[in-house]
Design a protein around this motif. Structure first.
Motif, PDB file in Angstrom:
ATOM      1  N   MET A   1       0.844  -1.191   0.000  1.00  0.00           N
ATOM      2  CA  MET A   1       0.000   0.000   0.000  1.00  0.00           C
ATOM      3  C   MET A   1       0.883   1.245   0.000  1.00  0.00           C
ATOM      4  N   SER A   2       0.542   2.232  -0.801  1.00  0.00           N
ATOM      5  CA  SER A   2       1.279   3.488  -0.820  1.00  0.00           C
ATOM      6  C   SER A   2       1.159   4.189   0.518  1.00  0.00           C
ATOM      7  N   PRO A   3       2.230   4.866   0.973  1.00  0.00           N
ATOM      8  CA  PRO A   3       2.133   5.585   2.246  1.00  0.00           C
ATOM      9  C   PRO A   3       1.123   6.702   2.208  1.00  0.00           C
ATOM     10  N   HIS A   4       0.688   7.089   1.008  1.00  0.00           N
ATOM     11  CA  HIS A   4      -0.294   8.167   0.888  1.00  0.00           C
ATOM     12  C   HIS A   4      -1.718   7.634   0.770  1.00  0.00           C
ATOM     13  N   THR A   5      -1.868   6.328   0.781  1.00  0.00           N
ATOM     14  CA  THR A   5      -3.194   5.727   0.687  1.00  0.00           C
ATOM     15  C   THR A   5      -3.779   5.532   2.079  1.00  0.00           C
ATOM     16  N   ALA A   6      -4.941   6.083   2.282  1.00  0.00           N
ATOM     17  CA  ALA A   6      -5.585   5.961   3.599  1.00  0.00           C
ATOM     18  C   ALA A   6      -6.009   4.519   3.823  1.00  0.00           C
ATOM     19  N   PRO A   7      -5.861   3.997   5.037  1.00  0.00           N
ATOM     20  CA  PRO A   7      -6.339   2.634   5.319  1.00  0.00           C
ATOM     21  C   PRO A   7      -7.853   2.567   5.162  1.00  0.00           C
ATOM     22  N   PRO A   8      -8.382   1.409   4.818  1.00  0.00           N
ATOM     23  CA  PRO A   8      -9.815   1.317   4.512  1.00  0.00           C
ATOM     24  C   PRO A   8     -10.680   1.452   5.760  1.00  0.00           C
ATOM     25  N   GLU A   9     -11.913   1.894   5.526  1.00  0.00           N
ATOM     26  CA  GLU A   9     -12.923   1.803   6.569  1.00  0.00           C
ATOM     27  C   GLU A   9     -13.254   0.328   6.783  1.00  0.00           C
ATOM     28  N   TRP A  10     -14.024   0.041   7.838  1.00  0.00           N
ATOM     29  CA  TRP A  10     -14.293  -1.360   8.137  1.00  0.00           C
ATOM     30  C   TRP A  10     -15.678  -1.516   8.733  1.00  0.00           C
ATOM     31  N   PHE A  58     -12.732 -11.435   9.918  1.00  0.00           N
ATOM     32  CA  PHE A  58     -13.554 -10.476   9.178  1.00  0.00           C
ATOM     33  C   PHE A  58     -12.835  -9.162   8.866  1.00  0.00           C
ATOM     34  N   THR A  59     -11.540  -9.094   9.102  1.00  0.00           N
ATOM     35  CA  THR A  59     -10.810  -7.869   8.819  1.00  0.00           C
ATOM     36  C   THR A  59     -10.558  -7.718   7.313  1.00  0.00           C
ATOM     37  N   PRO A  60     -10.396  -6.489   6.842  1.00  0.00           N
ATOM     38  CA  PRO A  60     -10.080  -6.294   5.415  1.00  0.00           C
ATOM     39  C   PRO A  60      -8.714  -6.880   5.076  1.00  0.00           C
ATOM     40  N   ARG A  61      -8.562  -7.301   3.851  1.00  0.00           N
ATOM     41  CA  ARG A  61      -7.290  -7.882   3.415  1.00  0.00           C
ATOM     42  C   ARG A  61      -6.147  -6.892   3.670  1.00  0.00           C
ATOM     43  N   GLY A  62      -5.090  -7.400   4.275  1.00  0.00           N
ATOM     44  CA  GLY A  62      -3.920  -6.573   4.550  1.00  0.00           C
ATOM     45  C   GLY A  62      -3.991  -5.790   5.842  1.00  0.00           C
ATOM     46  N   HIS A  63      -5.082  -5.946   6.604  1.00  0.00           N
ATOM     47  CA  HIS A  63      -5.231  -5.179   7.841  1.00  0.00           C
ATOM     48  C   HIS A  63      -5.664  -6.074   9.006  1.00  0.00           C
ATOM     49  N   PRO A  64      -4.874  -7.088   9.335  1.00  0.00           N
ATOM     50  CA  PRO A  64      -5.217  -7.939  10.478  1.00  0.00           C
ATOM     51  C   PRO A  64      -5.208  -7.179  11.798  1.00  0.00           C
ATOM     52  N   GLU A  65      -4.506  -6.042  11.842  1.00  0.00           N
ATOM     53  CA  GLU A  65      -4.429  -5.265  13.089  1.00  0.00           C
ATOM     54  C   GLU A  65      -5.780  -4.666  13.483  1.00  0.00           C
ATOM     55  N   TYR A  66      -6.739  -4.632  12.579  1.00  0.00           N
ATOM     56  CA  TYR A  66      -8.050  -4.087  12.933  1.00  0.00           C
ATOM     57  C   TYR A  66      -8.711  -4.914  14.044  1.00  0.00           C
ATOM     58  N   ALA A  67      -8.405  -6.190  14.108  1.00  0.00           N
ATOM     59  CA  ALA A  67      -8.957  -7.050  15.162  1.00  0.00           C
ATOM     60  C   ALA A  67      -7.998  -7.070  16.343  1.00  0.00           C
ATOM     61  N   GLY A  68      -8.502  -6.680  17.506  1.00  0.00           N
ATOM     62  CA  GLY A  68      -7.706  -6.757  18.725  1.00  0.00           C
ATOM     63  C   GLY A  68      -6.776  -5.588  18.968  1.00  0.00           C
ATOM     64  N   THR A  69      -6.992  -4.474  18.295  1.00  0.00           N
ATOM     65  CA  THR A  69      -6.138  -3.303  18.465  1.00  0.00           C
ATOM     66  C   THR A  69      -6.996  -2.085  18.755  1.00  0.00           C
ATOM     67  N   TYR A  70      -6.618  -1.317  19.767  1.00  0.00           N
ATOM     68  CA  TYR A  70      -7.350  -0.097  20.084  1.00  0.00           C
ATOM     69  C   TYR A  70      -7.057   0.997  19.061  1.00  0.00           C
ATOM     70  N   ARG A  71      -8.049   1.820  18.806  1.00  0.00           N
ATOM     71  CA  ARG A  71      -7.783   3.050  18.055  1.00  0.00           C
ATOM     72  C   ARG A  71      -6.711   3.858  18.806  1.00  0.00           C
ATOM     73  N   GLY A  72      -5.817   4.457  18.052  1.00  0.00           N
ATOM     74  CA  GLY A  72      -4.765   5.242  18.662  1.00  0.00           C
ATOM     75  C   GLY A  72      -3.484   4.490  18.934  1.00  0.00           C
ATOM     76  N   THR A  73      -3.465   3.180  18.678  1.00  0.00           N
ATOM     77  CA  THR A  73      -2.265   2.393  18.960  1.00  0.00           C
ATOM     78  C   THR A  73      -1.118   2.833  18.052  1.00  0.00           C
ATOM     79  N   VAL A  74      -0.045   3.295  18.673  1.00  0.00           N
ATOM     80  CA  VAL A  74       1.093   3.839  17.934  1.00  0.00           C
ATOM     81  C   VAL A  74       1.752   2.749  17.095  1.00  0.00           C
ATOM     82  N   GLY A  75       2.152   3.122  15.888  1.00  0.00           N
ATOM     83  CA  GLY A  75       2.847   2.193  15.008  1.00  0.00           C
ATOM     84  C   GLY A  75       1.947   1.293  14.194  1.00  0.00           C
ATOM     85  N   THR A  76       0.620   1.518  14.265  1.00  0.00           N
ATOM     86  CA  THR A  76      -0.330   0.748  13.470  1.00  0.00           C
ATOM     87  C   THR A  76      -1.163   1.706  12.627  1.00  0.00           C
ATOM     88  N   SER A  77      -1.967   1.150  11.742  1.00  0.00           N
ATOM     89  CA  SER A  77      -2.851   1.983  10.930  1.00  0.00           C
ATOM     90  C   SER A  77      -3.961   2.625  11.753  1.00  0.00           C
TER      91      SER A  77
END
Length: 237
Positions: A1-10, A58-77
């Protein structure tokens, strides 16, 4: 993913086989909440593993961090990831949940307070017990720590705290499918948007609704309404 591409909604419910898989998983989850005291306290301490277990598939492809991660977690999308929702009565406007940089600290504090209240709540009057559950439910909704799936975790925590306090859950309660509608969504939104000195009436409205998910003393008429002499209800008589 390009660094300028926003991560997807979920929106997890749009994923294939979501409802069948979640119904099965949440039925087993509720059984475990009833049977396993250590598990109840673990999710009331840190619900991230539970969220990961329920939503990893059920996470979007390429974004396993969406499951089990709080919003605001540093170093993640999810770093800096804000979250909000349309207002029920003015859908052209939206309201915001907790700022991402505050999520972890706010949730840890709230859950610590709830765990501290569990033991005294076991011998408290039913309405005081209900308030303990209501504060948990309202504040979790206001913080909204995950990008999606907050309602399932919110209901799992409600169930875990109720069982810990010793209040039986009503047969009508379920973690999935969602067992509430706009009658509860409206006061939850109002609580989230209210200033500190405006929240109390909405706590009472949410408590009245949540009492319908409980059995035992809450099978009695008006059991979800604050007694007139209850200081927790803001009545000085």
């Amino acid at each position: 993913m390009s660094p300028h591409t926003a991560p997807p909604e979920w929106q997890a419910y749009t994923m294939p086989d979501y409802h069948a898989a979640m119904t099965k998983a949440c039925t087993a989850l509720l059984q475990r909440i009833h049977a396993d005291a250590a598990f109840r306290l673990s999710i009331l301490t840190d619900p991230r593993d539970l969220h990961r277990t329920l939503f990893a598939q059920f996470t979007p492809r390429g974004h396993p961090e969406y499951a089990g991660t709080y919003r605001g977690t540093v170093g993640t999308s999810l770093e800096g990831r804000r979250s909000g929702a349309p207002q029920l009565f003015t859908p052209q406007k939206s309201f915001s949940f907790e700022e991402p940089e505050n999520v972890a600290a706010q949730l840890d504090f709230m859950l610590a307070e709830v765990r501290r209240e569990l033991v005294p709540a076991r011998s408290a009057a039913p309405y005081v017990q209900l308030l303990t559950l209501t504060h948990l439910f309202c504040w979790f909704g206001k913080i909204h720590p995950f990008l999606d799936g907050n309602g399932h975790i919110q209901r799992a925590l409600f169930a875990a705290a109720a069982v810990e306090i010793g209040i039986p859950l009503a047969a009508r309660f379920a973690i999935h499918p969602r067992p509430f509608d706009s009658l509860l969504a409206w006061p939850l939104e109002a609580f989230t948007r209210a200033s500190a000195d405006e929240r109390e009436p909405f706590i009472g409205m949410v408590a009245e609704y949540l009492s319908s998910w409980l059995a035992g003393p809450f099978d009695q008429p008006a059991s979800g309404i604050a007694p007139e002499d209850d200081p927790e209800a803001g009545n000085d008589s």
